[in-house]
Design an enzyme around this catalytic site. Structure first.
Site, short mmCIF file in Angstrom:
data_model
loop_
_atom_site.label_atom_id
_atom_site.label_comp_id
_atom_site.label_asym_id
_atom_site.label_seq_id
_atom_site.Cartn_x
_atom_site.Cartn_y
_atom_site.Cartn_z
N ARG A 147 29.18 -6.56 0.94
CA ARG A 147 29.96 -5.74 1.74
C ARG A 147 31.39 -6.02 1.65
O ARG A 147 32.24 -5.36 1.65
CB ARG A 147 29.68 -5.69 3.18
N HIS A 173 22.41 -0.94 3.10
CA HIS A 173 21.27 -1.05 2.06
C HIS A 173 20.90 -0.11 1.32
O HIS A 173 20.76 -0.17 0.17
CB HIS A 173 20.03 -1.64 2.96
N SER A 216 22.78 -5.15 10.04
CA SER A 216 21.23 -5.08 10.70
C SER A 216 21.65 -5.42 12.22
O SER A 216 21.17 -4.90 13.16
CB SER A 216 20.12 -5.50 10.18
N LYS A 228 17.04 -16.79 10.37
CA LYS A 228 16.76 -15.87 11.23
C LYS A 228 15.28 -15.92 11.98
O LYS A 228 14.82 -14.91 12.71
CB LYS A 228 16.82 -14.22 10.55
O1 PNS Z 1 18.47 -9.72 4.51
P1 PNS Z 1 18.71 -11.04 4.47
O2 PNS Z 1 18.38 -11.79 5.78
O3 PNS Z 1 20.34 -11.73 4.34
O4 PNS Z 1 17.86 -11.80 3.31
C1 PNS Z 1 17.98 -13.19 2.82
C2 PNS Z 1 16.74 -13.64 2.04
C3 PNS Z 1 15.27 -13.12 2.90
C4 PNS Z 1 16.66 -12.83 0.79
C5 PNS Z 1 16.70 -15.12 1.82
O5 PNS Z 1 16.62 -15.64 3.08
C6 PNS Z 1 15.31 -15.44 0.92
O6 PNS Z 1 15.26 -15.47 -0.36
N1 PNS Z 1 14.31 -15.89 1.70
C7 PNS Z 1 12.95 -16.38 1.12
C8 PNS Z 1 13.10 -17.90 0.98
C9 PNS Z 1 13.89 -18.37 -0.17
O7 PNS Z 1 13.59 -18.20 -1.22
N2 PNS Z 1 14.77 -19.24 0.52
C10 PNS Z 1 15.73 -19.74 -0.75
C11 PNS Z 1 17.04 -19.06 -1.05
S1 PNS Z 1 17.96 -19.03 0.37
#
Ligand code: PNS
Length: 183
Positions: free
Chosen positions: A92, A16, A129, A40
């Site tokens: 990645r 990151h 992570s 998650k």
């Molecule tokens: O680090 P991550 O867990 O891969 O990040 C994923 C994240 C948090 C960016 C994604 O889950 C997200 O955008 N969550 C907010 C809710 C949302 O907008 N969901 C629709 C797209 S999946």
């Protein structure tokens, strides 16, 4: 042009940091936004406040980076808090691409939000992570894989495990010295 780097950051890794540092040179401002990932749910090691504290500590040397959080849809955050900014995500390996491609298309469809990808350096291609959390939960050394702020927070979280592992190592060292006193 500004960018929003959304993620769970539980905790932020060197991968990151690599993407963020390079993005901070390209964009005027980058906002690191801790968001909720439904996939998650209930599996976070660090609380939201802890993750934000780690992010702040890890980015003090980057003056055009700020830390924020949002509990809703990413496209709503983009529209309300960061109009005109692009979404930044790191890749990645090819395995990340399929998932990221789907989300990037969905975010454009539901919120007209553009996503820009930065490829993490290959040395971080195996770092995540979740793997870092697993290694740290057994007292393993993750100092190369995360910034200092994350490593310190992981040590605090698993202080008993790290102390036990260090005591075992010290015991082994002393046993070796007893067996081979000259070494
Ligand atoms: O680090 P991550 O867990 O891969 O990040 C994923 C994240 C948090 C960016 C994604 O889950 C997200 O955008 N969550 C907010 C809710 C949302 O907008 N969901 C629709 C797209 S999946």
């Amino acid at each position: 042009m500004n960018a929003v780097f959304p993620g769970s950051f539980d905790p932020i890794t060197s991968g990151h940091m690599d993407v963020l540092t390079r993005a901070a040179k390209i964009f005027d401002h980058v906002t690191l936004t801790v968001m909720h990932n439904a996939r998650k749910q209930g599996r976070h090691l660090f609380t939201l406040e802890e993750r934000m504290d780690i992010l702040r500590e890890a980015t003090t040397h980057l003056p055009n980076v700020r830390v924020d959080t949002f509990g809703g849809l990413l496209v709503d955050y983009m529209a309300r808090q960061e109009p005109g900014s692009v979404i930044l995500r790191g890749l990645r390996a090819v395995s990340d691409y399929e998932y990221e491609l789907q989300i990037a298309h969905l975010n454009r469809q539901i919120g007209d939000a553009e996503t820009v990808f930065i490829m993490a350096a290959t040395r971080w291609s195996f770092v995540s992570s979740s793997m870092v959390r697993e290694i740290a939960s057994y007292g393993g050394d993750v100092s190369e894989m995360v910034p200092r702020a994350s490593a310190a927070a992981l040590r605090r979280k698993h202080a008993d495990v790290y102390a036990e592992r260090e005591a075992e190592k010290e015991e082994q060292k002393q046993a070796q010295q007893r067996e081979q006193p000259g070494r």
